[in-house]
Design an enzyme around this catalytic site. Structure first.
Site, PDB file in Angstrom:
ATOM      1  N   CYS A 104       0.847  -1.183   0.000  1.00  0.00           N
ATOM      2  CA  CYS A 104       0.000   0.000   0.000  1.00  0.00           C
ATOM      3  C   CYS A 104       0.885   1.236   0.000  1.00  0.00           C
ATOM      4  O   CYS A 104       2.094   1.151   0.111  1.00  0.00           O
ATOM      5  CB  CYS A 104      -0.924   0.007   1.213  1.00  0.00           C
ATOM      6  SG  CYS A 104      -0.057   0.039   2.782  1.00  0.00           S
ATOM      7  N   CYS A 105       0.265   2.381  -0.089  1.00  0.00           N
ATOM      8  CA  CYS A 105       1.064   3.586  -0.271  1.00  0.00           C
ATOM      9  C   CYS A 105       1.285   4.270   1.071  1.00  0.00           C
ATOM     10  O   CYS A 105       1.587   3.635   2.051  1.00  0.00           O
ATOM     11  CB  CYS A 105       0.397   4.455  -1.312  1.00  0.00           C
ATOM     12  SG  CYS A 105       0.163   3.497  -2.836  1.00  0.00           S
ATOM     13  N   GLY A 106       1.157   5.575   1.141  1.00  0.00           N
ATOM     14  CA  GLY A 106       1.388   6.220   2.424  1.00  0.00           C
ATOM     15  C   GLY A 106       2.853   6.260   2.779  1.00  0.00           C
ATOM     16  O   GLY A 106       3.722   6.336   1.946  1.00  0.00           O
ATOM     17  N   ARG A 174       2.320   1.051  -5.946  1.00  0.00           N
ATOM     18  CA  ARG A 174       2.645   2.100  -6.929  1.00  0.00           C
ATOM     19  C   ARG A 174       4.101   2.520  -6.814  1.00  0.00           C
ATOM     20  O   ARG A 174       4.755   2.821  -7.819  1.00  0.00           O
ATOM     21  CB  ARG A 174       1.708   3.293  -6.766  1.00  0.00           C
ATOM     22  CG  ARG A 174       1.866   4.112  -5.508  1.00  0.00           C
ATOM     23  CD  ARG A 174       0.854   5.244  -5.461  1.00  0.00           C
ATOM     24  NE  ARG A 174       1.071   6.105  -4.319  1.00  0.00           N
ATOM     25  CZ  ARG A 174       0.095   6.751  -3.694  1.00  0.00           C
ATOM     26  NH1 ARG A 174      -1.150   6.587  -4.100  1.00  0.00           N
ATOM     27  NH2 ARG A 174       0.363   7.543  -2.686  1.00  0.00           N
TER      28      ARG A 174
END
Length: 268
Positions: A104-106, A174
């Site tokens: 996940c991103c963040g 990503r």
């Protein structure tokens, strides 16, 4: 032959009043642990493809290497989930505990601010794109999004000249997709002055910093930006264009690099 980026899963599908069972394709998710000079550094959750490029781009993004010449050896053990890296210089890792970098991103980089101060750079590129070139590049980018079309579970990043896609990579994360692209650029020593980056996701500040490290002057994205990303793009001399569609795009920063050809046959 089964694509190693995909897995098959038995599902029950409900559509309107119908119920069916079928085999469905889902994006594969794996973990690879990076060891540097014999010391465990980080575990990356990723798509299990182009792992060598991922590791190279990841090390460059972290500020550990600047060129592939600094890597003596890099080997991948897919079965065990390890990447073994030997550098030509000693590295003092700033944490002894293993870091887990999720798909996940963040906040996916522990050293986010400190390392980015060292490695982010202002871009000096004279590259320009017409709006027609930008939208055609995004259309070609979409045509290469086969794994997304089949699973809906991956991000994509690509390197392009003004008229064609040079190479593209996908990953469940990503940042991983961008790191694979960065690794490709470093491994093949690609000059970036007349190149741009295409990206499937949101333009966040972390994405913009990665584009800066790669040396691209133009970022074309399918989605929206954040305000911090645009502030960074403005400071780092990057043209940020979002919502790039078949007939439209929004250019947020350094708009001089994008221009529109005037059709002289059109009368108002």
């Amino acid at each position: 032959m089964q694509d190693d980026r995909l897995s098959l899963w038995n599902i029950t599908k409900y559509q309107q009043q119908a119920k069916t069972t079928k085999l469905d394709e889902v994006a594969r998710e794996s973990a690879v642990t990076v060891q540097i000079n014999g010391e465990q550094y980080a575990t990356i959750v990723c798509s299990p493809a182009n792992l060598e490029l991922l590791v190279i781009g990841f090390l460059a993004s972290e500020g550990i290497i600047r060129t592939t010449n600094q890597i003596n050896t890099l080997s991948i053990d897919k079965d065990k989930g390890f990447a073994y890296v030997e550098l030509d210089f000693p590295v003092k890792l700033e944490t002894k505990s293993e870091r887990w970098i999720g798909s996940c991103c963040g906040k996916s980089r522990e050293f986010y601010l400190k390392q980015d101060v060292k490695t982010a750079k202002t871009i000096y590129s004279d590259m320009e794109l017409s709006t027609d070139q930008a939208t055609k590049l995004m259309k070609a980018f979409d045509h290469q999004a086969e794994i997304f079309d089949r699973t809906g579970g991956v991000h994509q990043a690509a390197l392009a000249s003004s008229d064609h896609i040079i190479e593209s990579f996908i990953d469940i994360g990503r940042h991983n997709a961008l790191d694979k692209l960065y690794g490709y650029i470093l491994k093949h020593r690609i000059p970036m002055k007349e190149k741009c980056i295409l990206f499937s996701g949101r333009m966040s500040s972390e994405v913009m910093l990665k584009v800066s490290k790669m040396g691209a002057g133009i970022l074309l994205a399918k989605s929206a930006p954040t305000d911090l990303a645009l502030k960074l793009a403005s400071d780092l001399n990057i043209t940020a264009a979002g919502f790039v569609r078949e007939n439209s795009l929004n250019v947020y920063t350094h708009t001089n690099r994008v221009y529109q050809k005037i059709n002289k046959n059109v009368t108002i």
